[in-house]
Design an enzyme around this catalytic site. Structure first.
Site, short mmCIF file in Angstrom:
data_model
loop_
_atom_site.label_atom_id
_atom_site.label_comp_id
_atom_site.label_asym_id
_atom_site.label_seq_id
_atom_site.Cartn_x
_atom_site.Cartn_y
_atom_site.Cartn_z
N ARG A 51 0.72 -0.94 0.12
CA ARG A 51 0.01 0.21 0.24
C ARG A 51 0.48 1.40 -0.24
O ARG A 51 0.80 2.45 -0.54
CB ARG A 51 -0.83 -0.08 0.85
CG ARG A 51 -2.16 0.75 1.12
CD ARG A 51 -3.17 0.38 2.23
NE ARG A 51 -2.57 -0.17 3.43
CZ ARG A 51 -3.30 -0.25 4.49
NH1 ARG A 51 -4.62 -0.41 4.52
NH2 ARG A 51 -2.99 -1.04 5.65
N HIS A 178 1.53 -24.98 3.22
CA HIS A 178 2.59 -25.30 2.81
C HIS A 178 3.16 -26.75 3.42
O HIS A 178 4.21 -27.13 2.93
CB HIS A 178 3.35 -24.47 3.50
CG HIS A 178 3.29 -23.95 5.08
ND1 HIS A 178 2.53 -23.90 5.95
CD2 HIS A 178 4.04 -24.63 6.13
CE1 HIS A 178 2.63 -23.27 7.29
NE2 HIS A 178 3.87 -23.97 6.71
N HIS A 240 -3.99 -27.79 7.04
CA HIS A 240 -2.50 -28.50 7.50
C HIS A 240 -3.31 -30.39 7.37
O HIS A 240 -2.23 -31.21 7.06
CB HIS A 240 -1.73 -28.27 8.19
CG HIS A 240 -2.03 -26.65 7.80
ND1 HIS A 240 -1.25 -26.29 7.07
CD2 HIS A 240 -1.02 -25.74 9.20
CE1 HIS A 240 -1.07 -25.33 6.85
NE2 HIS A 240 -1.04 -24.64 7.92
N LYS A 331 -0.39 -25.52 19.92
CA LYS A 331 1.09 -24.43 20.38
C LYS A 331 1.01 -24.68 22.36
O LYS A 331 0.28 -25.25 23.11
CB LYS A 331 0.04 -23.19 20.11
CG LYS A 331 -0.38 -22.77 19.00
CD LYS A 331 -0.12 -20.80 18.93
CE LYS A 331 -0.92 -20.69 17.34
NZ LYS A 331 0.05 -21.28 17.02
P1 NAD Z 1 1.26 -8.72 7.46
O1 NAD Z 1 0.11 -7.61 8.06
O2 NAD Z 1 2.56 -8.87 7.70
O3 NAD Z 1 1.27 -8.00 5.89
C1 NAD Z 1 0.21 -7.76 5.29
C2 NAD Z 1 0.61 -6.86 4.16
O4 NAD Z 1 -0.48 -6.21 3.33
C3 NAD Z 1 2.06 -5.32 3.61
O5 NAD Z 1 2.62 -5.81 2.59
C4 NAD Z 1 0.30 -4.35 3.40
O6 NAD Z 1 1.26 -3.15 2.80
C5 NAD Z 1 0.12 -5.31 3.01
N1 NAD Z 1 -1.18 -4.53 2.83
C6 NAD Z 1 -2.47 -4.23 3.97
N2 NAD Z 1 -3.49 -3.62 2.99
C7 NAD Z 1 -3.02 -3.16 2.00
C8 NAD Z 1 -4.42 -2.88 1.06
N3 NAD Z 1 -5.42 -2.08 0.88
N4 NAD Z 1 -3.92 -2.44 -0.58
C9 NAD Z 1 -2.34 -3.52 -0.76
N5 NAD Z 1 -2.13 -4.24 0.25
C10 NAD Z 1 -2.45 -3.69 1.56
O7 NAD Z 1 0.39 -10.46 7.14
P2 NAD Z 1 1.83 -11.67 7.23
O8 NAD Z 1 1.32 -12.06 7.84
O9 NAD Z 1 2.67 -10.98 5.73
O10 NAD Z 1 -0.20 -12.09 6.12
C11 NAD Z 1 -0.64 -12.06 4.85
C12 NAD Z 1 -1.13 -13.31 4.36
O11 NAD Z 1 -0.59 -14.37 4.46
C13 NAD Z 1 -2.49 -13.34 5.24
O12 NAD Z 1 -3.43 -13.74 5.15
C14 NAD Z 1 -2.56 -14.14 5.96
O13 NAD Z 1 -3.10 -15.17 6.77
C15 NAD Z 1 -0.99 -14.73 5.06
N6 NAD Z 1 0.02 -16.54 6.07
C16 NAD Z 1 0.84 -15.37 6.69
C17 NAD Z 1 0.83 -16.17 7.39
C18 NAD Z 1 2.95 -15.29 8.21
O14 NAD Z 1 3.35 -16.89 8.53
N7 NAD Z 1 2.63 -14.73 8.26
C19 NAD Z 1 1.47 -18.06 7.40
C20 NAD Z 1 0.05 -18.48 7.19
C21 NAD Z 1 -0.41 -17.13 6.54
#
Ligand code: NAD
Length: 484
Positions: A51, A178, A240, A331
């Site tokens: 964003r 994954h 999973h 957990k």
């Molecule tokens: P995060 O909150 O760290 O990052 C979110 C990202 O989305 C940021 O880059 C932000 O800039 C972007 N963003 C937010 N609002 C936005 C908008 N309106 N338009 C464009 N970009 C926008 O989240 P994360 O932990 O990286 O998770 C991302 C996805 O992956 C989620 O669906 C989460 O459920 C999934 N996920 C994450 C993990 C993990 O380990 N972090 C594991 C499994 C699944």
């Protein structure tokens, strides 16, 4: 044995959420490892979209930090890191706005695979799909990668499937789990279907029971808000653990191709019986050993969300009738350990007499840490002293089998991203599979909610609540220890 690395075709990969936690910890480091191994071709480009506007150099500095943090020093070097960073770009896009899309479209190269990784909150999946289409960024061959959670029940998953289907065909949608990208999980399929040894025994006549454990030592950490609304059942079991169960229980597909494999997995999910209320245990970690309890971690003294689930599942089909599948995840358990253990029945008669007790044959498929497969067998205890038996592991660890010269075993995420580029959906969940999995899970959660049941407390750092042990003891069986 030296592993072969076959480069994928050139691609443009856009990571929406390119500055998020998942991009930082998994996606960018994983892509770098594939680049260094020679699998990501030099022409490929990775565009981090987020964003907030950012200079390309700042984005590259972010990626450099991420890679230096996540990739072991022996697996990186300044030259390849510099060359990889040159392939990174950044665009500012709000998934819910219309700025930045024309710029993104201009960055895409014609005649290349286009992949769009939705590493953002699930509420943004629909808006992204719609805009990719409306702004002509996605072509007819484009692929989208969708992260978990895929809905929070069957209705929302169905809605999400419909939203994506309005813009992309099923063959373009890659729902990531994954766990399916883990080396051992794929090896499980090789062991089952590339050998004659196991398949004849792979049924209720010879398998006493199956245990699937995914144990974590971490608590809810910074994801408390999301987790408290989900719980272990939605966060881990629905995806999973059920995927692992499918791979163990499915019939041999006629070919190792996406439709055939996923058809067989779907049949397993549909064959799952409803779980009896007495066959499921929910737990919630309590403060112990200097660690917070769950209620403190989510800052809600009244939360009834489970951080642990153990259950006994049955499949109503010819192959598995009568063999229970015990699933357990949680957990703040005593060790980080994920494994599948297939325990075979005892031989029908002991020629060595009653004095020689035997342990069962167990095939242990270890997902993490120390990925590998072991088969526990009985042999004669070496040395003099007559015919005494001992249970020993036959080790089929492939880290060792690959040896010093073998390429690094790719992390699950990087392997799956390469599969997206190759257009191979075998290790991704199909829409109907996800909906069917929810259809099995939803009534279990509804029953808890109806009863207003509270999870059983267990000490942080333990093996889970006592009731989970009883679930097995009742059947004359025991959980395997949760070992690091
Ligand atoms: P995060 O909150 O760290 O990052 C979110 C990202 O989305 C940021 O880059 C932000 O800039 C972007 N963003 C937010 N609002 C936005 C908008 N309106 N338009 C464009 N970009 C926008 O989240 P994360 O932990 O990286 O998770 C991302 C996805 O992956 C989620 O669906 C989460 O459920 C999934 N996920 C994450 C993990 C993990 O380990 N972090 C594991 C499994 C699944």
């Amino acid at each position: 044995m030296v592993a072969r690395v076959i480069p994928v075709e050139p691609f443009d990969l856009v990571v929406f959420g390119g500055t998020g936690d998942l991009a930082r910890r998994k996606i960018l480091p994983g892509l770098y490892r594939r680049f260094r191994d020679g699998q990501m071709p030099a022409e490929a480009r990775v565009i981090g979209a987020a964003r907030r506007a950012m200079e390309t150099d700042s984005y590259r500095a972010f990626a450099r930090d991420a890679i230096e943090e996540e990739v072991a020093p022996a697996r990186r070097d300044p030259d390849s890191l510099g060359a990889f960073l040159d392939r990174l770009d950044h665009v500012a896009i709000d998934a819910e706005g219309d700025e930045g899309w024309a710029e993104l479209a201009a960055r895409m190269h014609p005649d290349r695979v286009r992949a769009f990784y939705f590493s953002v909150a699930p509420r943004l999946f629909g808006p992204l799909a719609e805009r990719l289409h409306a702004h002509g960024v996605a072509d007819a061959e484009a692929r989208i990668v969708v992260e978990k959670p895929f809905g929070q029940d069957q209705a929302s998953a169905r809605q999400l499937n419909a939203t994506l289907a309005a813009h992309f065909g099923e063959s373009q949608i890659y729902r990531i789990d994954h766990y399916l990208g883990k080396e051992t999980v794929q090896n499980l399929m090789a062991v089952r279907f590339a050998n004659i040894l196991f398949e004849p025994l792979w049924n209720a006549q010879f398998v006493d029971h199956v245990q699937i454990t995914v144990a974590e030592t971490v608590g809810v950490g910074g994801r408390g808000g999301y987790y408290d609304a989900a719980g272990a059942m939605r966060d881990m079991v629905q995806n999973h653990l059920m995927q692992l169960l499918c791979l163990i229980a499915m019939e041999p597909p006629h070919r190792f191709d996406p439709q055939a494999v996923r058809d067989e997995k779907l049949k397993v999910i549909r064959a799952l019986d409803p779980v009896a209320p007495g066959d499921i245990v929910r737990g919630q970690y309590a403060a112990a050993g200097g660690m917070n309890g769950y209620l403190q971690d989510v800052a809600d003294p009244d939360s009834r969300t489970e951080s642990f689930v153990a259950l006994k599942a049955h499949l109503s089909n010819w192959r598995w009738k009568g063999t229970p599948f015990y699933l357990r995840t949680g957990k703040r358990l005593r060790a980080r350990s994920s494994e599948i253990a297939v325990t075979f029945r005892e031989p029908p008669h002991s020629i060595f007499g009653e004095a020689e007790r035997w342990a069962e044959n167990v095939l242990i498929i270890r997902l993490q840490p120390n990925e590998g497969i072991k088969l526990r067998v009985m042999i004669k205890e070496p040395g003099p002293g007559g015919m005494r038996l001992v249970n020993v592991p036959l080790d089929m660890s492939f880290a060792e089998a690959l040896g010093e010269n073998g390429a690094e075993i790719p992390d699950a995420y990087e392997r799956l991203i390469m599969d997206v580029i190759r257009g191979n959906q075998t290790l991704f969940m199909r829409g109907d599979e996800v909906e069917a999995a929810w259809a099995w899970i939803d009534p279990l959660i509804a029953a808890w909610e109806e009863r207003g049941s509270s999870p059983q407390p267990y000490e942080a750092g333990s093996s889970g609540p006592e009731e989970a042990a009883i679930l097995m003891h009742r059947d004359g069986r025991r959980w395997r220890g949760i070992e690091p």
